[in-house]
Design a protein around this motif. Structure first.
Motif, PDB file in Angstrom:
ATOM      1  N   ASN A 170       0.780  -1.118   0.026  1.00 25.92           N
ATOM      2  CA  ASN A 170       0.023   0.041  -0.025  1.00 25.92           C
ATOM      3  C   ASN A 170       0.803   1.320   0.051  1.00 25.92           C
ATOM      4  O   ASN A 170       0.401   2.300  -0.614  1.00 25.92           O
ATOM      5  CB  ASN A 170      -0.893   0.050   1.395  1.00 25.92           C
ATOM      6  CG  ASN A 170      -1.923  -1.186   1.126  1.00 25.92           C
ATOM      7  OD1 ASN A 170      -2.306  -1.392  -0.063  1.00 25.92           O
ATOM      8  ND2 ASN A 170      -2.628  -1.617   2.098  1.00 25.92           N
ATOM      9  N   LYS A 171       1.845   1.069   0.736  1.00 25.02           N
ATOM     10  CA  LYS A 171       2.809   2.423   0.792  1.00 25.02           C
ATOM     11  C   LYS A 171       3.569   2.677  -0.479  1.00 25.02           C
ATOM     12  O   LYS A 171       3.634   3.896  -0.979  1.00 25.02           O
ATOM     13  CB  LYS A 171       3.772   2.155   1.815  1.00 25.02           C
ATOM     14  CG  LYS A 171       3.084   2.222   3.231  1.00 25.02           C
ATOM     15  CD  LYS A 171       4.305   2.006   4.460  1.00 25.02           C
ATOM     16  CE  LYS A 171       3.546   2.060   5.681  1.00 25.02           C
ATOM     17  NZ  LYS A 171       4.501   1.718   7.001  1.00 25.02           N
ATOM     18  N   LEU A 172       3.853   1.429  -1.052  1.00 22.24           N
ATOM     19  CA  LEU A 172       4.684   1.864  -2.738  1.00 22.24           C
ATOM     20  C   LEU A 172       3.545   2.508  -3.550  1.00 22.24           C
ATOM     21  O   LEU A 172       4.024   2.914  -4.358  1.00 22.24           O
ATOM     22  CB  LEU A 172       5.028   0.380  -2.895  1.00 22.24           C
ATOM     23  CG  LEU A 172       6.326  -0.183  -2.268  1.00 22.24           C
ATOM     24  CD1 LEU A 172       6.624  -1.778  -2.476  1.00 22.24           C
ATOM     25  CD2 LEU A 172       7.547   0.825  -2.423  1.00 22.24           C
ATOM     26  N   TYR A 173       2.307   1.860  -3.424  1.00 18.90           N
ATOM     27  CA  TYR A 173       1.410   2.388  -4.317  1.00 18.90           C
ATOM     28  C   TYR A 173       1.050   3.699  -4.140  1.00 18.90           C
ATOM     29  O   TYR A 173       0.887   4.707  -5.043  1.00 18.90           O
ATOM     30  CB  TYR A 173       0.015   1.632  -4.305  1.00 18.90           C
ATOM     31  CG  TYR A 173      -0.001   0.157  -4.833  1.00 18.90           C
ATOM     32  CD1 TYR A 173       0.755   0.041  -6.142  1.00 18.90           C
ATOM     33  CD2 TYR A 173      -0.686  -0.944  -4.102  1.00 18.90           C
ATOM     34  CE1 TYR A 173       0.552  -1.222  -6.610  1.00 18.90           C
ATOM     35  CE2 TYR A 173      -0.753  -2.148  -4.638  1.00 18.90           C
ATOM     36  CZ  TYR A 173      -0.094  -2.089  -5.822  1.00 18.90           C
ATOM     37  OH  TYR A 173      -0.284  -3.303  -6.586  1.00 18.90           O
ATOM     38  N   ALA A 174       1.090   4.264  -2.815  1.00 12.84           N
ATOM     39  CA  ALA A 174       0.925   5.608  -2.530  1.00 12.84           C
ATOM     40  C   ALA A 174       1.972   6.422  -3.135  1.00 12.84           C
ATOM     41  O   ALA A 174       1.942   7.413  -3.567  1.00 12.84           O
ATOM     42  CB  ALA A 174       0.867   5.812  -0.907  1.00 12.84           C
ATOM     43  N   ILE A 175       3.303   5.839  -2.709  1.00 10.20           N
ATOM     44  CA  ILE A 175       4.422   6.788  -3.387  1.00 10.20           C
ATOM     45  C   ILE A 175       4.547   6.873  -4.625  1.00 10.20           C
ATOM     46  O   ILE A 175       4.772   7.752  -5.292  1.00 10.20           O
ATOM     47  CB  ILE A 175       5.830   6.042  -2.879  1.00 10.20           C
ATOM     48  CG1 ILE A 175       5.783   6.040  -1.098  1.00 10.20           C
ATOM     49  CG2 ILE A 175       6.974   6.591  -3.536  1.00 10.20           C
ATOM     50  CD1 ILE A 175       7.006   5.475  -0.651  1.00 10.20           C
ATOM     51  N   SER A 176       4.227   5.525  -5.429  1.00  4.48           N
ATOM     52  CA  SER A 176       3.983   5.450  -6.985  1.00  4.48           C
ATOM     53  C   SER A 176       3.125   6.532  -7.446  1.00  4.48           C
ATOM     54  O   SER A 176       3.349   7.513  -8.610  1.00  4.48           O
ATOM     55  CB  SER A 176       3.654   4.150  -7.481  1.00  4.48           C
ATOM     56  OG  SER A 176       3.297   4.198  -8.692  1.00  4.48           O
ATOM     57  N   LEU A 233       1.630  11.955  -9.986  1.00  6.99           N
ATOM     58  CA  LEU A 233       0.981  13.164  -9.973  1.00  6.99           C
ATOM     59  C   LEU A 233       1.951  14.541  -9.782  1.00  6.99           C
ATOM     60  O   LEU A 233       1.453  15.509  -9.887  1.00  6.99           O
ATOM     61  CB  LEU A 233      -0.075  13.170  -8.824  1.00  6.99           C
ATOM     62  CG  LEU A 233      -1.185  12.066  -9.047  1.00  6.99           C
ATOM     63  CD1 LEU A 233      -2.034  12.086  -7.819  1.00  6.99           C
ATOM     64  CD2 LEU A 233      -2.056  12.518 -10.235  1.00  6.99           C
ATOM     65  N   GLY A 234       3.109  14.207  -9.482  1.00  6.51           N
ATOM     66  CA  GLY A 234       4.142  15.112  -9.491  1.00  6.51           C
ATOM     67  C   GLY A 234       4.245  15.715  -8.067  1.00  6.51           C
ATOM     68  O   GLY A 234       4.983  16.776  -8.005  1.00  6.51           O
ATOM     69  N   HIS A 235       3.649  15.059  -7.231  1.00  5.44           N
ATOM     70  CA  HIS A 235       4.013  15.475  -5.893  1.00  5.44           C
ATOM     71  C   HIS A 235       5.049  14.853  -5.367  1.00  5.44           C
ATOM     72  O   HIS A 235       5.197  13.980  -4.392  1.00  5.44           O
ATOM     73  CB  HIS A 235       2.689  14.952  -4.870  1.00  5.44           C
ATOM     74  CG  HIS A 235       1.307  15.622  -5.539  1.00  5.44           C
ATOM     75  ND1 HIS A 235       1.121  17.164  -5.334  1.00  5.44           N
ATOM     76  CD2 HIS A 235       0.180  15.076  -5.907  1.00  5.44           C
ATOM     77  CE1 HIS A 235      -0.060  17.341  -5.835  1.00  5.44           C
ATOM     78  NE2 HIS A 235      -0.689  16.207  -6.230  1.00  5.44           N
ATOM     79  N   SER A 266       8.686  13.267   1.663  1.00  5.16           N
ATOM     80  CA  SER A 266       8.330  13.512   3.062  1.00  5.16           C
ATOM     81  C   SER A 266       7.837  12.339   3.543  1.00  5.16           C
ATOM     82  O   SER A 266       8.303  11.917   4.648  1.00  5.16           O
ATOM     83  CB  SER A 266       7.491  14.591   3.203  1.00  5.16           C
ATOM     84  OG  SER A 266       6.973  14.869   4.626  1.00  5.16           O
ATOM     85  N   PHE A 267       7.154  11.485   2.778  1.00  3.29           N
ATOM     86  CA  PHE A 267       6.477  10.322   3.461  1.00  3.29           C
ATOM     87  C   PHE A 267       7.422   9.254   3.621  1.00  3.29           C
ATOM     88  O   PHE A 267       7.608   8.493   4.482  1.00  3.29           O
ATOM     89  CB  PHE A 267       5.468   9.708   2.270  1.00  3.29           C
ATOM     90  CG  PHE A 267       4.766   8.450   2.724  1.00  3.29           C
ATOM     91  CD1 PHE A 267       3.878   8.394   3.873  1.00  3.29           C
ATOM     92  CD2 PHE A 267       5.214   7.160   2.346  1.00  3.29           C
ATOM     93  CE1 PHE A 267       3.456   7.246   4.358  1.00  3.29           C
ATOM     94  CE2 PHE A 267       4.636   6.079   2.594  1.00  3.29           C
ATOM     95  CZ  PHE A 267       3.757   6.098   3.850  1.00  3.29           C
ATOM     96  N   ILE A 268       8.502   9.192   2.679  1.00  7.48           N
ATOM     97  CA  ILE A 268       9.624   8.320   2.652  1.00  7.48           C
ATOM     98  C   ILE A 268      10.608   8.492   3.776  1.00  7.48           C
ATOM     99  O   ILE A 268      11.125   7.502   4.829  1.00  7.48           O
ATOM    100  CB  ILE A 268      10.426   8.405   1.435  1.00  7.48           C
ATOM    101  CG1 ILE A 268       9.722   7.630   0.297  1.00  7.48           C
ATOM    102  CG2 ILE A 268      11.780   7.295   1.504  1.00  7.48           C
ATOM    103  CD1 ILE A 268      10.303   7.814  -1.071  1.00  7.48           C
ATOM    104  N   HIS A 269      10.878   9.946   4.250  1.00  6.85           N
ATOM    105  CA  HIS A 269      11.664  10.260   5.100  1.00  6.85           C
ATOM    106  C   HIS A 269      11.039  10.119   6.544  1.00  6.85           C
ATOM    107  O   HIS A 269      11.691   9.456   7.479  1.00  6.85           O
ATOM    108  CB  HIS A 269      12.196  11.638   5.060  1.00  6.85           C
ATOM    109  CG  HIS A 269      12.906  12.174   3.996  1.00  6.85           C
ATOM    110  ND1 HIS A 269      13.146  13.140   3.329  1.00  6.85           N
ATOM    111  CD2 HIS A 269      13.973  11.327   3.007  1.00  6.85           C
ATOM    112  CE1 HIS A 269      13.875  13.184   2.424  1.00  6.85           C
ATOM    113  NE2 HIS A 269      14.329  12.096   2.395  1.00  6.85           N
TER     114      HIS A 269
END
Length: 537
Positions: A340-346, A351-353, A359-362
Motif C-alpha cells: 500500500n505504501k509503495l502504491y501511495a509513493i508511486s 501526479l508530480g507531488h 516527506s513520506f519516505i523520510h
C-alpha cells in the motif's frame, strides 16, 4: 533368506523323534523285564516238575536198591514229553546220570557244575548253565530216602532257545502295539499343529516371533505412553514412554495395576471391565490426555489398553503451531502494508507531488530507525526482537499506534526451551491489546520491557474500553470472551499456562484515563514454587 519349517512339519518331525526315543527306551526296558520274567517263569515250571519227579517212589527205589535205571527211563521220558521240558535228568549223589533224553549219555557225569546246592545243602533252586545239550534254564531239587538222607538230584531243563522263542512271540505283539502308538502320535501331532495354528490365526511360530519383536520396537519408538492390563487387572505391557511419564519401573509388569498406580483414575479404569475414565486426568502433578481401549477376545473381556501423553507437550505443539500461523499472518500484513505504501509513493510521483513522496519516505525511514535503535541496540533476545517486529507490521496494517518505550532494556538472552512459551505470552498479550483498541478513534498500544532485576518485566498498556470489575476475575478462564464469534477466549488462558511453565505471574490493572495495563513478571531463574496470579482493579 532363511527357510522355515511349517508348524505341521515341525510338530510331525519333533513328535515322531520324541515318540521314537520313548519307544526305544520302553522297548529296551520291556525286553529286559520280559526276558527275565520268561526265564523265571520257565525256571519255576522246571523246578515244579523236578520236585514232582523227586517224590516218585520208583525214582527213589532205583537210587536206593540199585535197580536197573532203564526201568524208570520210559516213565521219566513220558513226564518230560508231557511237561514240555528239554530234558529230565536223575543223578545219584556222585552226579552220575540215571536218566537222560539221549540214552547213550546215561551213566555219564552230569554237566554244568550246578548240583552242589541240591546234593550238599539240600536246596531246591533255578539255575542257568551250559549242559551237554546247550545252555538251559534248570530246576534242581534233591531226592531224599525214607530217612531224609540225600540220595540223588533231579534236574529239569528248558533250552534257552526255547525260552527266547516264547519271549519273541510276546515281543512281536508288543512291536505291533508300538507301531500303532507311533501312528496315533503322528496323527495327533498333525491335529495338534492344526489346532495351535487356528489359535494363532494361521501364523507360523517365526511369524509370531517377528510380530512380537515388531510390536516391542513400535511400542518403544512411539512418544505416547502405553500400558495394558489383562482381565485380572495385572499389567502386561508397559513401554518406555509410560515408564518415564508415570515414573514406574519394568518390574511393574505382572503386578496389579491398582498396586502400581494406587488411587489413580487410570488404575481404576484399567482394573475394571465396566469402569470408564475421562479424556483428561491427573496423575500426581501431571495432567494427562488418555484414551482407553477394551481388548475383546471373541466376545470375552480380555483386558484394557491405555495410551496417554503429557498435556504440556501437546500444549507446546499447539502453541508453536499457533505462533507459526501468527507469524504467517504478520508477514502477510507486513507485505500488504508495504505494498500500500509503495502504491501511495508511486501515485504521488506520477501526479508530480515529489516533495510529498519524499516527506513520506523520510517519515517512514525515521520511524523505522527509531524502532531499530530500541529493537537491535537495547533488546538483545532474538525471540523477543522477532515478536516485536511482527507485531509492529500488524499494528501498522491495523492503523494502530504501536509504541516501543525508549527506556526498554533487555540484556538477558532466554534459553531455547523457553522460546515457545515466550512467543505465546508476548504474542497473545499484544494481540489482546490490539483487539481492545480496534474500535477506538486513535488506537494506541505501548510496550515496555526491562530485566534489570531478577525478573523480566513486560508492561503492555492500551487505551481501549478496559475490563469491567465483574469480568476482571474471568479473563484468564479458557473460553471466556466479550467478543462475538466462536473459537475465541483462549489467548489469556494460553498465557496463563505458559506462565505456569516459566513460574511467572500476571497482573491486570486499569489504565488511566481509560484502557488496560497488563504486567508480566517472569523470573530469569525458575524455581519450584508455583506462580502467583494477581488481579488488581
Amino acid at each position: 533368506m532363511n527357510q522355515h519349517w511349517s508348524l505341521e512339519r515341525k510338530f510331525m518331525i519333533l513328535i515322531c523323534i520324541l515318540i521314537a526315543i520313548i519307544m526305544f527306551m520302553v522297548t529296551a526296558v520291556y525286553i529286559y523285564i520280559e526276558r527275565e520274567q520268561a526265564h523265571e517263569l520257565i525256571g519255576h515250571q522246571a523246578l515244579t516238575t523236578a520236585v514232582v519227579v523227586s517224590e516218585i517212589p520208583e525214582v527213589k527205589q532205583v537210587l536206593t536198591i540199585g535197580s536197573n535205571p532203564e526201568e524208570i527211563q520210559p516213565l521219566i521220558e513220558n513226564i518230560r514229553v508231557q511237561s514240555g521240558a528239554e530234558f529230565i535228568v536223575i543223578g545219584d549223589v556222585e552226579g552220575i546220570r540215571y536218566t537222560h533224553p539221549e540214552p547213550d549219555k546215561v551213566g555219564q557225569a552230569m554237566v554244568g557244575g550246578d548240583n552242589e546246592g541240591a546234593l550238599v545243602y539240600g536246596d531246591s533252586y533255578i539255575s542257568l548253565a551250559e549242559g551237554s545239550l546247550g545252555a538251559s534254564v534248570r530246576g534242581k531239587t534233591p531226592i531224599y530216602d525214607e530217612y531224609e538222607q540225600i540220595i540223588g538230584v533231579v534236574s529239569v531243563g528248558f533250552m534257552i532257545s526255547y525260552v527266547d522263542s516264547i519271549f519273541r512271540q510276546g515281543l512281536m505283539g508288543f512291536v505291533l502295539w508300538l507301531v500303532l502308538i507311533f501312528m496315533v502320535g503322528l496323527v495327533g501331532s498333525i491335529l495338534l499343529a492344526k489346532s495351535i495354528r487356528r489359535d494363532t490365526f494361521g501364523l507360523e511360530p517365526y511369524q509370531i516371533a517377528r510380530i512380537y519383536k515388531e510390536k516391542g520396537a513400535i511400542l518403544e519408538s512411539i512418544k505416547e505412553g502405553v500400558i495394558a492390563t489383562d482381565q485380572k487387572g495385572c499389567i502386561t505391557v508397559l513401554n518406555q514412554s509410560a515408564k518415564e511419564i508415570l515414573a514406574i519401573s519394568s518390574e511393574a509388569v505382572g503386578q496389579p495395576i491398582k498396586e502400581v498406580m494406587s488411587e489413580s483414575e487410570i488404575a481404576h479404569v484399567l482394573a475394571s471391565e465396566k469402569a470408564t475414565g475421562q479424556y483428561e486426568t491427573f496423575y500426581g502433578e501431571k495432567q494427562l490426555l488418555v484414551r482407553y481401549q477394551t481388548i475383546d477376545d471373541d466376545g470375552i473381556y480380555a483386558g484394557k489398553v491405555a495410551s496417554f501423553q503429557d498435556r504440556l507437550g501437546i500444549q507446546e505443539i499447539i502453541n508453536t503451531l499457533s505462533e507459526v500461523q501468527q507469524y504467517s499472518q504478520d508477514l502477510r500484513a507486513q507485505t500488504h502494508e508495504y505494498t500500500n505504501k509503495l502504491y501511495a509513493i508511486s501515485g504521488w510521483l506520477q501526479l508530480g507531488h515529489t516533495k510529498k513522496a519524499l516527506s513520506f519516505i523520510h517519515q517512514e525511514i525515521g520511524q523505522q530507525k527509531e524502532y531499530e535503535q530500541v529493537l537491535f541496540e537495547q533488546i538483545q533476545d532474538p525471540t523477543i526482537q522477532a515478536i516485536l517486529i511482527g507485531k509492529l507490521s500488524k499494528a501498522s496494517e491495523k492503523k494502530i499506534t504501536f509504541l516501543l518505550n525508549e527506556e526498554s532494556m533487555l540484556n538477558y538472552t532466554w534459553p531455547v526451551e523457553t522460546t515457545a512459551a515466550m512467543v505465546t505470552i508476548i504474542g497473545n498479550v499484544l494481540d489482546n491489546a490490539f483487539d481492545a483498541v480496534s474500535e477506538v478513534v486513535e488506537p494506541k498500544v505501548e510496550i515496555f520491557l526491562t530485566d534489570i532485576g531478577h525478573d523480566l518485566i513486560i508492561e503492555v498498556a492500551d487505551n481501549g474500553a478496559g475490563i469491567t470489575l465483574e469480568n476482571i476475575d474471568k479473563v484468564l478462564e479458557q473460553g471466556f470472551t466479550t467478543k462475538e464469534g466462536s473459537h475465541r477466549g483462549f489467548g489469556l488462558a494460553l498465557v496463563q499456562a505458559a506462565l505456569k511453565d516459566l513460574k511467572g505471574s500476571i497482573e491486570i490493572t486499569k489504565n488511566e484515563p481509560k484502557g488496560t495495563i497488563v504486567n508480566l513478571y517472569i523470573p530469569k531463574v525458575r524455581g519450584d514454587s508455583n506462580e502467583c496470579l494477581d488481579f488488581r482493579g
